[in-house]
Design a protein around this motif. Sequence first.
Motif, short mmCIF file in Angstrom:
data_model
loop_
_atom_site.label_atom_id
_atom_site.label_comp_id
_atom_site.label_asym_id
_atom_site.label_seq_id
_atom_site.Cartn_x
_atom_site.Cartn_y
_atom_site.Cartn_z
N GLU A 114 2.32 3.22 -2.25
CA GLU A 114 2.05 4.32 -3.17
C GLU A 114 0.77 5.07 -2.77
O GLU A 114 0.71 6.30 -2.85
CB GLU A 114 1.94 3.81 -4.61
CG GLU A 114 3.25 3.30 -5.18
CD GLU A 114 4.32 4.37 -5.23
OE1 GLU A 114 3.97 5.57 -5.40
OE2 GLU A 114 5.51 4.05 -5.08
N GLU A 115 -0.24 4.32 -2.33
CA GLU A 115 -1.53 4.94 -2.03
C GLU A 115 -1.60 5.53 -0.62
O GLU A 115 -2.17 6.61 -0.42
CB GLU A 115 -2.65 3.92 -2.21
CG GLU A 115 -4.05 4.50 -2.06
CD GLU A 115 -5.13 3.50 -2.41
OE1 GLU A 115 -6.32 3.88 -2.36
OE2 GLU A 115 -4.79 2.33 -2.73
N TYR A 116 -1.01 4.82 0.37
CA TYR A 116 -1.23 5.21 1.76
C TYR A 116 0.02 5.63 2.53
O TYR A 116 -0.09 6.29 3.56
CB TYR A 116 -1.90 4.06 2.52
CG TYR A 116 -3.23 3.63 1.95
CD1 TYR A 116 -4.25 4.55 1.73
CD2 TYR A 116 -3.46 2.31 1.63
CE1 TYR A 116 -5.47 4.17 1.21
CE2 TYR A 116 -4.68 1.90 1.12
CZ TYR A 116 -5.68 2.84 0.89
OH TYR A 116 -6.89 2.44 0.38
N ASN B 215 0.81 -1.21 0.00
CA ASN B 215 0.00 0.00 0.00
C ASN B 215 0.85 1.27 0.00
O ASN B 215 0.35 2.35 0.28
CB ASN B 215 -0.91 0.01 1.23
CG ASN B 215 -2.00 -1.05 1.18
OD1 ASN B 215 -3.03 -0.86 0.56
ND2 ASN B 215 -1.75 -2.18 1.83
#
Length: 379
Positions: free
Chosen positions: A81-83, A79
């Motif tokens: 890249e997103e979080y 996760n």
Amino acid sequence: MEAAVESPIPGIEASVPQTKKRRASENGVGVNEMKNGTTEKEKFIDESYFASYSDVELHRTMIEDTVRTNAYQQAIFQNMEEYIHGKVVVDVGCGTGILSMFCAQAGAKKIYAIDASKIAVHAKQLVEANGFSNIITVIQGKAEEVELPEKVDVIVSEWMGYMMLYETMLPSVLYVRDKWLKPGGKMFPERAMLFMALGEAQWITKYEEGTYDFWVSLNHVYNLDMSLLADHAVARYKDVVHVHMVSQEDIVSLPTPVCDLDLMRVTPEDIRCISHNFNLASMGSRRLNSMVLWFDVWFPGGLKLSTSPHNEDTHWQNTVLPLTTATVKQDTPVCGVINITQDLSNHRFLNVDLKYRVDSGEEIIRGFKMDDNCTDNDF
């Protein structure tokens, strides 16, 4: 913002005094209320609890549990890249700082690593040794007392104890969530479920037979009848919560969820007393002698960390509540209610109360206290 209390260790922020030994006697500890609303006894319990986490060997036990450590690493990197990348993270109960350093490797902009125990000293040294001092700030203090300079995008914490709720660390994580997590922020993990199932723990049967035979055999060895203690020894063993890994062959029913916690919404009051009415059915002709509990947690993105008997062993093992031995056959119903509450004398401990009925038999009531002794049993 409140000023941080000066740390006894140079270079580490702090907000609580040095800790004491966890298993020290509570004799003489008063219950006078202090300025922050806690009592002297609660303060002593917390200091003793945090002192236990100063032991490097305890952290080795957790880190070498590859199911646990790899799950957190994978959840963070899958996760990233997103979080995680470019985000502000707080690691509640950071221990050695390994999860904080995973987040740094995943590109976090800033990480606050909080721990109330002296392991924070080593965490700071490890952060420096790995070149993350400009990203990770180690703070020695209780999560409820630490003041951060900014809100955070992500909370990372490995808060689970035996039977998920033992040690009662989750309320501290929820406090940080309510005070410091930005709207739309993420929690790692974000969901937790506790399960229970019927069990036929083979080691309980072996212990019962062995301890019973021991006391009876003394008559032949010393010509003294000690058999009165045989039943007492067996009964004592059944009054204790056991932390033990149960094989999947010893699970006698399908599981039922005891609780399902959405960690973005659950409150400390929700977990202070958990009650679940269960209706289980045995699988095959077996000797029912225990109730087995375990938990799973999920991270953003769907990755699951499981402590189920059907999966690879973890350091949490399973929690086993011994029952009066009963013979069951295919689809024999076992129904009742389980209540899990925080112990009034020590909020880190749990009370587990069980009422159940096997088929159409009489209702059986059992009460267990889950304290330090649950990990000291010799199987």
